[in-house]
Write an enzyme that holds these catalytic residues in place. Structure first.
Site, mmCIF file in Angstrom:
data_model
loop_
_atom_site.group_PDB
_atom_site.id
_atom_site.type_symbol
_atom_site.label_atom_id
_atom_site.label_comp_id
_atom_site.label_asym_id
_atom_site.label_seq_id
_atom_site.Cartn_x
_atom_site.Cartn_y
_atom_site.Cartn_z
ATOM 1 N N HIS A 1 0.896 -1.162 0.000
ATOM 2 C CA HIS A 1 0.000 0.000 0.000
ATOM 3 C C HIS A 1 0.929 1.204 0.000
ATOM 4 C CE1 HIS A 1 -2.995 2.981 1.078
ATOM 5 N NE2 HIS A 1 -2.173 3.375 2.046
ATOM 6 N N CYS B 1 -4.412 2.042 -4.787
ATOM 7 C CA CYS B 1 -3.564 3.059 -4.150
ATOM 8 C C CYS B 1 -2.274 3.279 -4.928
ATOM 9 C CB CYS B 1 -3.244 2.665 -2.710
ATOM 10 S SG CYS B 1 -2.374 1.088 -2.554
#
Length: 169
Positions: free
Chosen positions: A39, A109
């Site tokens: 992430h 993301c």
């Protein structure tokens, strides 16, 4: 001081959302070593910006429930002011990066941080991050997991959904 000569450091915060499990289990499950399930977030102008199932969100750097990042990559400097950057994010949040456009494997993301990094610095984020979905899907186990993976929406808690009203929280 002339505003045009001010530059701001742009960082990429990288988190392993598997908390080390990908490194341990990937050789057995995928037949190849993955160092993490990444992430990422962009840090600029004193805030951390990321994209997930809730849309674009922001918080103070390192303040999501993911804790401290596993690594921090300095992407370079930008002359994009905070005001212009907020307008840019508002535009992205109303179009390309709305919450209903999130897709774990294809529009996530890392897609967001890669696009924002290019806008701010002209540089991309590291390829080992953006190539992760195709690396996983290139394995038989990854293909078997695809339906499950496509149903997952990740949104790290601890941020405020970005609505363009920067500083008015």
């Amino acid at each position: 001081m002339d505003q045009a000569n001010i530059s701001y450091l742009v960082k990429l915060y990288v988190y392993d959302i598997s908390k080390g499990m990908a490194r341990q289990l990937s050789p057995l499950m995928l037949g190849k070593q993955l160092d993490g399930i990444w992430h990422t977030a962009i840090v600029v102008h004193g805030e951390e910006f990321f994209y997930g199932g809730e849309g674009i969100a922001n918080c103070l750097p390192g303040r999501t429930q993911l804790g401290e990042p596993n690594s921090v990559v300095e992407l370079g400097n930008t002359e994009v002011t905070q005001e212009i950057f907020m307008e840019y994010l508002s535009s992205l949040g109303e179009s390309t990066y709305r919450s209903n456009k999130y897709h774990l494997l294809e529009h996530n993301c890392n897609t967001f941080t890669n696009e924002v990094a290019q806008f701010l610095t002209g540089s991309q984020i590291p390829a080992h991050i953006t190539n992760l979905p195709s690396e996983i899907l290139s394995t038989p186990f990854g293909q078997a997991l695809r339906p499950l993976l496509e149903s997952i929406s990740i949104s790290p808690p601890g941020g405020s959904t970005f609505n363009g009203n920067y500083g008015q929280r």
